[in-house]
Scaffold this motif. Sequence first.
Motif, short mmCIF file in Angstrom:
data_model
loop_
_atom_site.label_atom_id
_atom_site.label_comp_id
_atom_site.label_asym_id
_atom_site.label_seq_id
_atom_site.Cartn_x
_atom_site.Cartn_y
_atom_site.Cartn_z
N GLY A 7 14.35 51.32 7.36
CA GLY A 7 13.80 51.83 8.85
C GLY A 7 14.13 53.56 9.53
N ALA A 8 15.73 53.56 9.01
CA ALA A 8 15.58 54.99 9.42
C ALA A 8 14.95 56.26 8.90
CB ALA A 8 17.14 55.75 9.56
N ALA A 9 14.66 55.91 7.57
CA ALA A 9 13.54 56.60 6.37
C ALA A 9 12.50 56.98 7.33
CB ALA A 9 13.92 56.49 4.75
N TRP A 10 11.61 55.82 8.12
CA TRP A 10 10.26 55.58 8.28
C TRP A 10 10.50 56.35 10.15
CZ3 TRP A 10 7.92 53.55 13.39
CH2 TRP A 10 7.02 53.21 13.05
N ARG A 13 11.08 60.37 9.02
CA ARG A 13 9.28 60.35 8.63
C ARG A 13 7.77 60.58 10.38
NH1 ARG A 13 9.54 57.56 4.38
NH2 ARG A 13 7.78 55.63 5.55
N VAL A 14 8.58 59.64 10.46
CA VAL A 14 6.75 59.47 11.62
C VAL A 14 6.73 60.72 12.74
CG1 VAL A 14 5.93 58.38 13.27
CG2 VAL A 14 6.74 57.61 11.23
N ASN A 15 8.37 60.50 13.27
CA ASN A 15 8.14 61.69 13.73
C ASN A 15 9.82 62.16 14.67
OD1 ASN A 15 9.20 62.68 16.57
ND2 ASN A 15 9.68 61.50 17.97
N ASP A 16 10.37 63.14 13.60
CA ASP A 16 11.15 64.12 12.78
C ASP A 16 12.62 64.55 14.43
OD1 ASP A 16 14.08 65.34 11.94
OD2 ASP A 16 12.47 66.98 11.08
N THR A 38 21.51 61.86 7.19
CA THR A 38 21.03 62.09 6.65
C THR A 38 20.95 61.14 5.32
OG1 THR A 38 20.33 64.37 7.11
CG2 THR A 38 19.82 64.25 4.91
N VAL A 39 22.00 61.14 4.66
CA VAL A 39 22.16 59.67 3.85
C VAL A 39 21.41 58.29 4.32
CG1 VAL A 39 24.69 58.39 3.13
CG2 VAL A 39 24.73 61.12 3.61
N PHE A 40 21.43 57.87 5.06
CA PHE A 40 20.82 57.10 4.82
C PHE A 40 19.05 57.32 4.84
CE2 PHE A 40 25.25 55.83 6.88
CZ PHE A 40 24.59 54.41 6.08
N GLU A 42 17.45 59.44 2.98
CA GLU A 42 17.47 59.48 1.73
C GLU A 42 17.55 58.28 1.12
OE1 GLU A 42 15.87 62.46 0.69
OE2 GLU A 42 17.21 64.15 2.03
N LEU A 43 18.54 57.61 1.41
CA LEU A 43 18.69 56.10 0.75
C LEU A 43 18.05 55.02 1.07
CD1 LEU A 43 22.46 54.83 0.78
CD2 LEU A 43 21.22 55.47 -1.57
N GLY A 44 16.60 55.45 2.33
CA GLY A 44 15.87 54.69 2.41
C GLY A 44 14.68 54.87 1.96
N SER A 45 14.37 56.27 1.66
CA SER A 45 12.92 56.91 1.13
C SER A 45 13.36 56.88 -0.46
CB SER A 45 12.95 58.64 1.47
OG SER A 45 13.24 59.06 2.82
#
Length: 108
Positions: A7-10, A13-16, A38-40, A42-45
């Motif tokens: 969810g954090a990665a999404w 990605r949508v709104n930095d 950023t760790v989460f 990167e993991l989520g991505s």
Amino acid sequence: MAGAAMGAAWIHRVNDPGVLCPFRAITGIPCPMCGGTTVFIELGSGHVAQAPLANPVAFVGAIGLAVAPLGAGSRWWALQPRTRAWVLGTALVGSELWQLVRLGLLRV
């Protein structure tokens, strides 16, 4: 944890949102936990190799939290309080040095 990371990665990605840490946004100096989000992300991505580069301490902490219910947490609490304090203090100092080097504020 995996769902939160994806969810954090999404969202990222949508709104930095830029720098999330108020301390770093105001001073420009990272705290020892900078890079934790950023760790989460990167993991989520799915970028597992990039995650520990953002903050190795947060990466190890996340793994520790994930495996703690499997019995690993009892090993941590079995340590003497003084030993736990030294481990955490050393990790935070090392993390701060890592962040200063990673963000180019300290040259090695």
